[in-house]
Enzyme design. Sequence first.
Site, PDB file in Angstrom:
ATOM      1  N   GLN A 140       4.989 -12.576   4.023  1.00 41.44           N
ATOM      2  CA  GLN A 140       4.666 -13.829   4.702  1.00 41.44           C
ATOM      3  C   GLN A 140       5.919 -14.703   4.772  1.00 41.44           C
ATOM      4  OE1 GLN A 140       1.075 -15.641   3.177  1.00 41.44           O
ATOM      5  NE2 GLN A 140      -0.177 -13.892   3.809  1.00 41.44           N
TER       6      GLN A 140
ATOM      7  N   THR B 105       0.853  -1.197   0.000  1.00 37.05           N
ATOM      8  CA  THR B 105       0.000   0.000   0.000  1.00 37.05           C
ATOM      9  C   THR B 105       0.887   1.245   0.000  1.00 37.05           C
ATOM     10  OG1 THR B 105      -1.521  -1.313   1.323  1.00 37.05           O
ATOM     11  CG2 THR B 105      -2.009   1.030   1.132  1.00 37.05           C
TER      12      THR B 105
ATOM     13  N   ASP C 235       9.635  -3.456  -3.005  1.00 40.43           N
ATOM     14  CA  ASP C 235       8.564  -4.068  -2.218  1.00 40.43           C
ATOM     15  C   ASP C 235       8.702  -5.585  -2.323  1.00 40.43           C
ATOM     16  OD1 ASP C 235       6.177  -4.506  -0.844  1.00 40.43           O
ATOM     17  OD2 ASP C 235       4.953  -4.378  -2.663  1.00 40.43           O
TER      18      ASP C 235
HETATM   19  N1  LIG Z   1      -7.318   0.721   7.293  1.00 39.20           N
HETATM   20  C1  LIG Z   1      -6.063   0.552   6.824  1.00 39.20           C
HETATM   21  N2  LIG Z   1      -5.816  -0.433   5.952  1.00 39.20           N
HETATM   22  C2  LIG Z   1      -4.540  -0.540   5.490  1.00 39.20           C
HETATM   23  C3  LIG Z   1      -3.503   0.325   5.861  1.00 39.20           C
HETATM   24  N3  LIG Z   1      -2.371  -0.057   5.225  1.00 39.20           N
HETATM   25  C4  LIG Z   1      -2.711  -1.114   4.472  1.00 39.20           C
HETATM   26  N4  LIG Z   1      -4.009  -1.413   4.623  1.00 39.20           N
HETATM   27  C5  LIG Z   1      -4.761  -2.523   3.998  1.00 39.20           C
HETATM   28  O1  LIG Z   1      -4.226  -3.727   4.495  1.00 39.20           O
HETATM   29  C6  LIG Z   1      -4.234  -4.737   3.488  1.00 39.20           C
HETATM   30  C7  LIG Z   1      -2.851  -5.344   3.371  1.00 39.20           C
HETATM   31  O2  LIG Z   1      -1.936  -4.375   2.908  1.00 39.20           O
HETATM   32  P1  LIG Z   1      -0.730  -4.734   1.921  1.00 39.20           P
HETATM   33  O3  LIG Z   1      -0.103  -3.438   1.536  1.00 39.20           O
HETATM   34  O4  LIG Z   1      -1.184  -5.645   0.849  1.00 39.20           O
HETATM   35  O5  LIG Z   1       0.221  -5.535   2.918  1.00 39.20           O
HETATM   36  P2  LIG Z   1       1.685  -6.130   2.592  1.00 39.20           P
HETATM   37  O6  LIG Z   1       2.565  -5.753   3.728  1.00 39.20           O
HETATM   38  O7  LIG Z   1       2.133  -5.703   1.250  1.00 39.20           O
HETATM   39  O8  LIG Z   1       1.388  -7.686   2.641  1.00 39.20           O
HETATM   40  P3  LIG Z   1       2.266  -8.879   1.917  1.00 39.20           P
HETATM   41  O9  LIG Z   1       2.352  -8.547   0.473  1.00 39.20           O
HETATM   42  O10 LIG Z   1       1.512 -10.139   2.194  1.00 39.20           O
HETATM   43  O11 LIG Z   1       3.604  -8.874   2.595  1.00 39.20           O
HETATM   44  C8  LIG Z   1      -4.747  -4.037   2.207  1.00 39.20           C
HETATM   45  O12 LIG Z   1      -6.108  -4.326   2.037  1.00 39.20           O
HETATM   46  C9  LIG Z   1      -4.557  -2.560   2.494  1.00 39.20           C
HETATM   47  O13 LIG Z   1      -5.499  -1.743   1.844  1.00 39.20           O
HETATM   48  C10 LIG Z   1      -3.798   1.383   6.796  1.00 39.20           C
HETATM   49  O14 LIG Z   1      -2.947   2.179   7.209  1.00 39.20           O
HETATM   50  N5  LIG Z   1      -5.098   1.432   7.238  1.00 39.20           N
HETATM   51 MG   LIG Z   2       2.566  -6.756  -0.427  1.00 43.03          MG
END
Ligand SMILES: Nc1nc2c(ncn2[C@@H]2O[C@H](COP(=O)(O)OP(=O)(O)OP(=O)(O)O)[C@@H](O)[C@H]2O)c(=O)[nH]1
Ligand SMILES: [Mg+2]
Length: 373
Positions: free
Chosen positions: A214, A52, A210
């Site tokens: 997991q 994100t 990025d």
């Molecule tokens: N409400 C809220 N949701 C968030 C925030 N940051 C991320 N998300 C949500 O959390 C979910 C996971 O976020 P990702 O950015 O996919 O997480 P990641 O760290 O990349 O996860 P992996 O790729 O599995 O390592 C998504 O649906 C995002 O929209 C935040 O600050 N607030």
């Molecule tokens: Mg991710």
Amino acid sequence: MGSLCSKGQPVAQEEDEERERELTRQLKQEDRIEKNVYKLLLLGSGESGKSTIFKQIKLLYNTGFGVEELKNYTPVIHANVYQAIKILYEGCLDLQKKDVSGEYTMRRENMEHGKRIAEIGDGVDYHPIGLLESDLIAQIWSDPAIQATYRKANELQLPDCTEYFLSGVDRLAKPDYIPTEEDILHARVRTTGIADVVFKHDGHTYRVFDVGGQRNERRKWLHLFDGVKAVIFCAALSEYDQNLFEDEGKNRMVETMELFESVLRHPSFEKTSFLVFLNKYDIFRKKVLSVPLNVCEVFRDYNEVQGDQERKISHALQYIKNKFDEIYKRNTPGLGTQRLCWLFETTALDPRIMKYTFELVDKNLVVSSISLL
Ligand SMILES: Nc1nc2c(ncn2[C@@H]2O[C@H](COP(=O)(O)OP(=O)(O)OP(=O)(O)O)[C@@H](O)[C@H]2O)c(=O)[nH]1
Ligand SMILES: [Mg+2]
């Protein structure tokens, strides 16, 4: 579901390893050329918000998302909806078995709708959400038993985008629907490869990577550890009452703190500064008022402060910041001489907060480059 690479294209699982090898070769070459590029790594466990933040960087400092890229997200968003409704439906059935109060008894028609939608979502081929499906989904979502189940979201591995997408599902089902930037920031795709983006800010060039957070993704991180200017370590503040997706017996905050420690100890990062993004601050602000921090085994000694809501929130936040700071200090010999660490509370979904945070990151990195010379 595949990952998203730097250009936002899905990457098939089997292409991952070849892409990794190619990337390592490229990086070795580029490291020699790109001496003036600040290399930043986004690290942290799954769902901490790395991708994100990566998307925000693309939106704020890179080319953003073209219409075709936006459209590519429609199947991802529809899959998020099917997945969320299925988890809620099955979770509700489980809770109903142990419940005598009737709180988790769905309306009869929603039992049927839930089964049907879960089956469609399980199908091998992509089945777009049309007006019929969106109508059924909206009915299930509004069922009081499903809402009661949603209040137990922390036990269910529900994606954080559940409420955002389910409460406006009719919009996603329109034939001319094109995802908005806000939709894309909410969309959840588990990262399974490595993605990068280059951008310029205030006269400096940055390259941000990025990766998947997991457990089974973390071996790929090593390819990137050379020549890193700073690690952006993401930790979800709101995960203190949740267990891991890949290991349901392990608390997410405990995993994150252990991961932070092991990254700090890695010899490649002796001179690498750390920017800790304590993310999902929006969710944390609400949660901490009803779920005490000490439900988490590493926060057992936390005593809630008396006072108004803002005081309670900032007290809890400061406690967590202190925990991360302690871990940093414990794992940094010669404190302040080789590397630095900054902690920020962030909401990755909010472009204003992210812009403000990146400005600070930029300023701190430039100052630290001078002071650590
Ligand atoms: N409400 C809220 N949701 C968030 C925030 N940051 C991320 N998300 C949500 O959390 C979910 C996971 O976020 P990702 O950015 O996919 O997480 P990641 O760290 O990349 O996860 P992996 O790729 O599995 O390592 C998504 O649906 C995002 O929209 C935040 O600050 N607030
Ligand atoms: Mg991710």
